[in-house]
Design a protein around this motif. Structure first.
Motif, PDB file in Angstrom:
ATOM      1  N   ASP A  48      42.594  33.380  31.408  1.00 20.92           N
ATOM      2  CA  ASP A  48      41.550  32.377  31.192  1.00 20.92           C
ATOM      3  C   ASP A  48      41.240  31.610  32.467  1.00 20.92           C
ATOM      4  O   ASP A  48      40.186  30.990  32.582  1.00 20.92           O
ATOM      5  CB  ASP A  48      41.981  31.401  30.098  1.00 20.92           C
ATOM      6  N   THR A  49      42.154  31.687  33.455  1.00 20.63           N
ATOM      7  CA  THR A  49      41.990  30.885  34.673  1.00 20.63           C
ATOM      8  C   THR A  49      41.952  31.702  35.960  1.00 20.63           C
ATOM      9  O   THR A  49      41.796  31.135  37.038  1.00 20.63           O
ATOM     10  CB  THR A  49      43.141  29.864  34.794  1.00 20.63           C
ATOM     11  N   SER A  50      42.081  33.036  35.874  1.00 19.45           N
ATOM     12  CA  SER A  50      42.064  33.833  37.104  1.00 19.45           C
ATOM     13  C   SER A  50      41.534  35.228  36.831  1.00 19.45           C
ATOM     14  O   SER A  50      41.593  35.723  35.690  1.00 19.45           O
ATOM     15  CB  SER A  50      43.474  33.920  37.715  1.00 19.45           C
ATOM     16  N   PHE A  51      41.028  35.843  37.882  1.00 18.24           N
ATOM     17  CA  PHE A  51      40.482  37.206  37.815  1.00 18.24           C
ATOM     18  C   PHE A  51      40.647  37.831  39.197  1.00 18.24           C
ATOM     19  O   PHE A  51      40.247  37.233  40.210  1.00 18.24           O
ATOM     20  CB  PHE A  51      39.000  37.178  37.427  1.00 18.24           C
ATOM     21  N   THR A  52      41.245  39.029  39.251  1.00 18.54           N
ATOM     22  CA  THR A  52      41.367  39.768  40.497  1.00 18.54           C
ATOM     23  C   THR A  52      40.669  41.106  40.334  1.00 18.54           C
ATOM     24  O   THR A  52      40.885  41.819  39.347  1.00 18.54           O
ATOM     25  CB  THR A  52      42.837  39.996  40.878  1.00 18.54           C
ATOM     26  N   SER A  53      39.810  41.450  41.297  1.00 11.88           N
ATOM     27  CA  SER A  53      38.971  42.640  41.168  1.00 11.88           C
ATOM     28  C   SER A  53      39.605  43.852  41.829  1.00 11.88           C
ATOM     29  O   SER A  53      40.545  43.747  42.623  1.00 11.88           O
ATOM     30  CB  SER A  53      37.598  42.383  41.798  1.00 11.88           C
ATOM     31  N   THR A  54      39.081  45.012  41.482  1.00  9.59           N
ATOM     32  CA  THR A  54      39.339  46.217  42.248  1.00  9.59           C
ATOM     33  C   THR A  54      38.556  46.118  43.558  1.00  9.59           C
ATOM     34  O   THR A  54      37.706  45.234  43.716  1.00  9.59           O
ATOM     35  CB  THR A  54      38.895  47.460  41.466  1.00  9.59           C
TER      36      THR A  54
END
Length: 410
Positions: free
Chosen positions: A321-327
């Motif tokens: 809900d608080t972070s996202f790391t992409s390819t």
């Protein structure tokens, strides 16, 4: 040049040839292409500005001298120039492509309708929408057409509800194109309309408060469009400005995802921090037809040419809900970009990011030369189980690496 940090302007080198009614296009290599225009007559010459040295150099000339045309940076790095007025002051249907690698122009398919003072908008599917303009008779036209870079051809699409020229066209976060104002065959327009690429049709939307033409329209990070200046029906310059609100109809900011930071890690991956990346619910009925929409969709939008890409989540780092790391981000132009998170179909306010030219290793082989017998390659896998490179006997070996972008000295 304008420095946003200090809010000041400083002089830089002058163009080699004075001109107006031309275009300026930021290229993926950071240089700026200026082409055509007029100095009393249509020009074919083109020049490149190098920000590193602050100088201009000549590059290949247009095949057709023109002004009042459009220039669009395509996803493949080439620049599409279309229409305009030619050296005989006639509306042109011709189009051509500039290749930054060779510095040359090549003809491509011609417009179905000659036009000038039109707009050209790069759509998320890679095609270019040309709308309106003035025709060979000086009338404002309603026809629109799509350029397909894959085939180099133009195809008619739905016509504007009101023929117009000297208007603006803005690609919105929802993928639609907003056309506003301009000059019609009845006078200066306040009307606006939206193009839907899915249906290829136009629909009226809220009108400007002040009719205007030759104004500017800028997409803001919050999804609104700022329209400023231009001329009124009497030809007087306007100082007024107004905002177009797409009106997505959600509770803001209570339901809206929020981006706190965007950083680049491990070369070409992005990491985002913030809140409500999972939304306020699954936004679904919860039965066997369940189709949850609380997975965050992260959109990159290049500011210079509006190219759009959606980046995928890294399966190892994951998301919360608080972070996202992409390819890794690949095949996306360097330069200024906006990052937006969509959750439950609700967009966050966008964050500004400058993407530098990214190098990513896409292939590796070991190449052995066998004299007159030629060469053979042993592929070295980049993922999965490691391969074993076997060598025996004499000979010359070379490691060959393939990257997704050009390698340049820095």
């Amino acid at each position: 040049m304008y420095d946003p940090a200090s809010g000041t302007w400083t002089a830089t080198a002058s163009l080699n040839t004075g001109r107006d009614l031309h275009t300026a296009t930021l290229l993926p290599n950071g240089k700026v292409l200026v082409a055509g225009g007029s100095n009393g007559a249509a020009l074919a010459s083109a020049q490149l500005y190098d920000p590193a040295s602050g100088t201009w150099t000549a590059t290949g000339s247009l095949n057709t001298a023109r002004y009042l045309y459009t220039a669009t940076l395509l996803p493949n790095g080439k620049v599409l120039v279309a229409g305009g007025d030619d050296s005989n002051f006639n509306a042109s249907a011709s189009a051509e492509l500039f290749d930054p690698a060779s510095g040359t122009w090549a003809a491509t398919g011609s417009l179905n309708t000659a036009r000038y003072r039109h707009t050209a908008t790069l759509l998320p599917n890679g095609k270019v929408l040309v709308a309106g303009g003035g025709d060979a008779n000086g009338s404002s036209i309603a026809s629109t057409e799509l350029f397909d870079p894959a085939s180099g051809t133009w195809a008619a699409t739905g016509s504007l509800n009101t023929g117009r020229d000297s208007h603006t066209a803005t690609l919105l976060p929802n993928g639609k194109v907003l056309v506003a104002g301009g000059v019609t065959n009845s006078g200066t327009a306040a009307s606006a309309e939206l193009y839907d690429p899915a249906s290829r049709t136009w629909a009226a939307t809220g009108s400007l408060n002040t009719a205007r033409y030759t104004h500017t329209a800028s997409l803001l990070p919050n999804g609104k469009v700022l329209v400023a200046g231009g001329y009124n029906g009497d030809g007087g310059a306007l100082a007024s400005a107004e905002l177009y609100d797409i009106g997505l109809g959600f509770v803001s900011p209570d339901w809206q995802p929020q981006i706190a930071t965007v950083t680049r890690i491990s070369g070409s991956r992005l990491t985002l921090t913030g809140s409500r990346f999972q939304g306020v619910s699954q936004a679904s009925g919860g039965n066997y037809q369940d189709s949850s929409t609380n997975y965050p969709l992260v959109q990159l939008r290049n500011i210079d040419n509006s190219q759009v890409a959606f980046v995928l989540v890294d399966p190892t780092a994951g998301w919360s809900d608080t972070s996202f790391t992409s390819t890794p981000v690949t095949n996306f132009p360097s330069g200024p970009a906006l990052v937006t998170v969509f959750t439950n179909g609700i967009p966050s306010d966008s964050k500004f990011l400058t993407l530098e030219s990214l190098l990513q290793l896409t292939g590796s082989v070991s190449r052995k030369t066998h004299g007159g017998a030629g060469t053979f390659d042993i592929n070295l896998p980049l993922s999965g189980e490691p391969g074993v490179e076997c060598r025996s006997g004499g000979g010359n070996y070379t490691e060959v690496f393939t990257f997704n972008n050009n390698v340049v000295s820095g």
